[in-house]
Design a protein around this motif. Structure first.
Motif, PDB file in Angstrom:
ATOM      1  N   TYR A  18     -10.933  -4.910   0.733  1.00  0.00           N
ATOM      2  CA  TYR A  18     -10.765  -4.169   1.928  1.00  0.00           C
ATOM      3  C   TYR A  18     -11.782  -3.122   2.514  1.00  0.00           C
ATOM      4  CZ  TYR A  18      -6.161  -4.766  -0.704  1.00  0.00           C
ATOM      5  OH  TYR A  18      -5.055  -5.427  -1.241  1.00  0.00           O
ATOM      6  N   THR A  19     -11.633  -3.129   3.859  1.00  0.00           N
ATOM      7  CA  THR A  19     -12.402  -2.427   4.670  1.00  0.00           C
ATOM      8  C   THR A  19     -12.079  -0.936   4.959  1.00  0.00           C
ATOM      9  OG1 THR A  19     -11.833  -3.671   6.665  1.00  0.00           O
ATOM     10  CG2 THR A  19     -13.352  -4.528   5.271  1.00  0.00           C
ATOM     11  N   GLY A  20     -12.656  -0.119   5.488  1.00  0.00           N
ATOM     12  CA  GLY A  20     -12.228   0.847   6.254  1.00  0.00           C
ATOM     13  C   GLY A  20     -11.735   1.897   5.246  1.00  0.00           C
ATOM     14  N   VAL A  21     -11.912   1.808   4.133  1.00  0.00           N
ATOM     15  CA  VAL A  21     -11.144   2.658   2.932  1.00  0.00           C
ATOM     16  C   VAL A  21     -11.547   4.092   3.111  1.00  0.00           C
ATOM     17  CG1 VAL A  21     -10.962   2.894   0.603  1.00  0.00           C
ATOM     18  CG2 VAL A  21     -11.421   0.782   1.463  1.00  0.00           C
ATOM     19  N   ALA A  22     -10.505   4.862   3.169  1.00  0.00           N
ATOM     20  CA  ALA A  22     -10.680   6.404   3.062  1.00  0.00           C
ATOM     21  C   ALA A  22      -9.606   6.930   2.181  1.00  0.00           C
ATOM     22  CB  ALA A  22     -10.507   6.926   4.387  1.00  0.00           C
ATOM     23  N   THR A  23      -9.936   7.859   1.541  1.00  0.00           N
ATOM     24  CA  THR A  23      -9.109   8.557   0.683  1.00  0.00           C
ATOM     25  C   THR A  23      -8.761   9.988   1.232  1.00  0.00           C
ATOM     26  OG1 THR A  23     -10.811   9.425  -0.948  1.00  0.00           O
ATOM     27  CG2 THR A  23      -9.380   7.269  -1.369  1.00  0.00           C
ATOM     28  N   LEU A  24      -7.408  10.470   0.687  1.00  0.00           N
ATOM     29  CA  LEU A  24      -7.069  11.774   1.287  1.00  0.00           C
ATOM     30  C   LEU A  24      -7.212  12.813  -0.024  1.00  0.00           C
ATOM     31  CD1 LEU A  24      -6.105  13.514   3.456  1.00  0.00           C
ATOM     32  CD2 LEU A  24      -3.809  12.686   2.706  1.00  0.00           C
ATOM     33  N   LEU A  25      -8.222  13.778  -0.021  1.00  0.00           N
ATOM     34  CA  LEU A  25      -8.026  14.502  -1.123  1.00  0.00           C
ATOM     35  C   LEU A  25      -8.255  13.974  -2.396  1.00  0.00           C
ATOM     36  CD1 LEU A  25      -6.015  17.235   0.668  1.00  0.00           C
ATOM     37  CD2 LEU A  25      -8.452  17.082   0.645  1.00  0.00           C
ATOM     38  N   ASN A  26      -7.435  14.721  -3.244  1.00  0.00           N
ATOM     39  CA  ASN A  26      -7.360  14.000  -4.747  1.00  0.00           C
ATOM     40  C   ASN A  26      -6.048  13.754  -4.738  1.00  0.00           C
ATOM     41  OD1 ASN A  26     -10.201  14.213  -5.681  1.00  0.00           O
ATOM     42  ND2 ASN A  26      -9.798  16.389  -6.116  1.00  0.00           N
ATOM     43  N   SER A  27      -5.422  13.191  -3.942  1.00  0.00           N
ATOM     44  CA  SER A  27      -3.905  12.777  -3.902  1.00  0.00           C
ATOM     45  C   SER A  27      -3.505  11.578  -4.279  1.00  0.00           C
ATOM     46  CB  SER A  27      -3.461  13.064  -2.447  1.00  0.00           C
ATOM     47  OG  SER A  27      -4.135  12.032  -1.651  1.00  0.00           O
ATOM     48  N   GLY A  28      -4.327  10.573  -4.526  1.00  0.00           N
ATOM     49  CA  GLY A  28      -4.239   9.390  -4.742  1.00  0.00           C
ATOM     50  C   GLY A  28      -3.618   8.304  -3.662  1.00  0.00           C
ATOM     51  N   ASN A  29      -3.952   8.783  -2.475  1.00  0.00           N
ATOM     52  CA  ASN A  29      -3.712   8.337  -1.260  1.00  0.00           C
ATOM     53  C   ASN A  29      -4.719   7.527  -0.738  1.00  0.00           C
ATOM     54  OD1 ASN A  29      -0.792   9.089  -0.897  1.00  0.00           O
ATOM     55  ND2 ASN A  29      -1.675  11.039  -0.936  1.00  0.00           N
ATOM     56  N   ALA A  30      -4.845   6.468  -0.303  1.00  0.00           N
ATOM     57  CA  ALA A  30      -5.604   5.642   0.376  1.00  0.00           C
ATOM     58  C   ALA A  30      -5.125   5.224   1.505  1.00  0.00           C
ATOM     59  CB  ALA A  30      -6.794   4.729  -0.355  1.00  0.00           C
ATOM     60  N   VAL A  31      -6.204   4.899   2.625  1.00  0.00           N
ATOM     61  CA  VAL A  31      -5.968   4.020   3.843  1.00  0.00           C
ATOM     62  C   VAL A  31      -7.102   3.139   3.855  1.00  0.00           C
ATOM     63  CG1 VAL A  31      -5.833   4.249   6.449  1.00  0.00           C
ATOM     64  CG2 VAL A  31      -4.978   6.092   5.112  1.00  0.00           C
ATOM     65  N   PHE A  32      -6.523   1.907   4.519  1.00  0.00           N
ATOM     66  CA  PHE A  32      -7.719   0.727   4.385  1.00  0.00           C
ATOM     67  C   PHE A  32      -7.103  -0.284   5.305  1.00  0.00           C
ATOM     68  CE2 PHE A  32      -4.665  -0.072   1.014  1.00  0.00           C
ATOM     69  CZ  PHE A  32      -4.205  -1.527   1.138  1.00  0.00           C
ATOM     70  N   CYS A  33      -8.155  -1.003   5.524  1.00  0.00           N
ATOM     71  CA  CYS A  33      -7.594  -2.535   6.580  1.00  0.00           C
ATOM     72  C   CYS A  33      -7.804  -3.577   5.763  1.00  0.00           C
ATOM     73  CB  CYS A  33      -8.762  -2.458   7.368  1.00  0.00           C
ATOM     74  SG  CYS A  33      -8.696  -1.101   8.809  1.00  0.00           S
ATOM     75  N   ALA A  34      -6.943  -4.539   5.949  1.00  0.00           N
ATOM     76  CA  ALA A  34      -6.651  -5.929   5.457  1.00  0.00           C
ATOM     77  C   ALA A  34      -6.371  -7.006   6.335  1.00  0.00           C
ATOM     78  CB  ALA A  34      -5.716  -5.762   4.260  1.00  0.00           C
ATOM     79  N   PRO A  35      -7.339  -7.733   6.569  1.00  0.00           N
ATOM     80  CA  PRO A  35      -7.057  -8.876   7.513  1.00  0.00           C
ATOM     81  C   PRO A  35      -5.824  -9.628   7.345  1.00  0.00           C
ATOM     82  CG  PRO A  35      -8.744  -9.473   6.222  1.00  0.00           C
ATOM     83  CD  PRO A  35      -8.618  -8.027   5.595  1.00  0.00           C
ATOM     84  N   THR A  36      -5.527  -9.993   6.083  1.00  0.00           N
ATOM     85  CA  THR A  36      -4.244 -10.721   5.895  1.00  0.00           C
ATOM     86  C   THR A  36      -3.567 -10.215   4.527  1.00  0.00           C
ATOM     87  OG1 THR A  36      -5.701 -12.140   4.038  1.00  0.00           O
ATOM     88  CG2 THR A  36      -5.542 -12.678   6.337  1.00  0.00           C
TER      89      THR A  36
END
Length: 161
Positions: free
Chosen positions: A13-31
């Motif tokens: 996955y690319t562009g991975v970012a997490t939010l605090l210590n919440s267990g949440n992540a945002v990422f990019c996936a081409p497929t």
């Protein structure tokens, strides 16, 4: 959260970012689909981090739908006591409708097409409905407060920019 970021990068996955210590992540996936990503990430967390956790993945489009379909008007000072329940399979949302009987006004509860919403007017700790949602009745779901949902939306928007 650093381990989660590294795990997601290692999965491609690319562009991975997490939010605090919440267990949440945002990422990019081409497929792939959110369901496929959910299974892949859950398996990797289990094997690499030795933790069994449910993983729910929503696309940016799905997150936008969850936010836009919200039928409950919560004031800014209520964002931390306004819960959104996410499920990987939207069919599981119908099971949450049984919580309606636990809602005590001025609490508000609604099940939408993509998520369930619970405003705990007196606070989460004072709400039987919240206790149920966060406990057994909410097993197929994970909850985040509205403030976190909006932060995830902002992070997802940064990925698109």
């Amino acid at each position: 959260m650093a381990e989660l970021r590294a795990l997601l990068f290692d999965l491609g996955y690319t562009g991975v970012a997490t939010l605090l210590n919440s267990g949440n992540a945002v990422f990019c996936a081409p497929t792939g689909t959110p369901l496929e990503h959910s299974a892949t990430i859950a398996a990797a967390i289990s094997s690499r981090l030795k933790v069994e956790v449910p993983v729910i993945v929503k696309s940016a489009r799905e997150l936008e739908a969850i936010i836009s379909e919200n039928p409950i008007d919560a004031a800014v000072h209520q964002h931390s006591s306004f819960l959104v329940a996410f499920t990987q399979d939207t069919k599981a949302l119908s099971g949450l409708a049984a919580m309606e009987s636990l809602v005590v006004p001025p609490e508000k509860f609604a099940v939408g097409k993509h998520a369930a919403y619970l405003l705990c007017a007196a606070g989460i700790l004072e709400s039987e409905a919240a206790e149920s949602l966060l406990g057994k009745a909410g097993k197929p779901a994970t909850t985040r407060n509205w403030a976190t949902v909006l932060k995830l939306q902002a992070l997802a928007g940064e990925r698109d920019a």
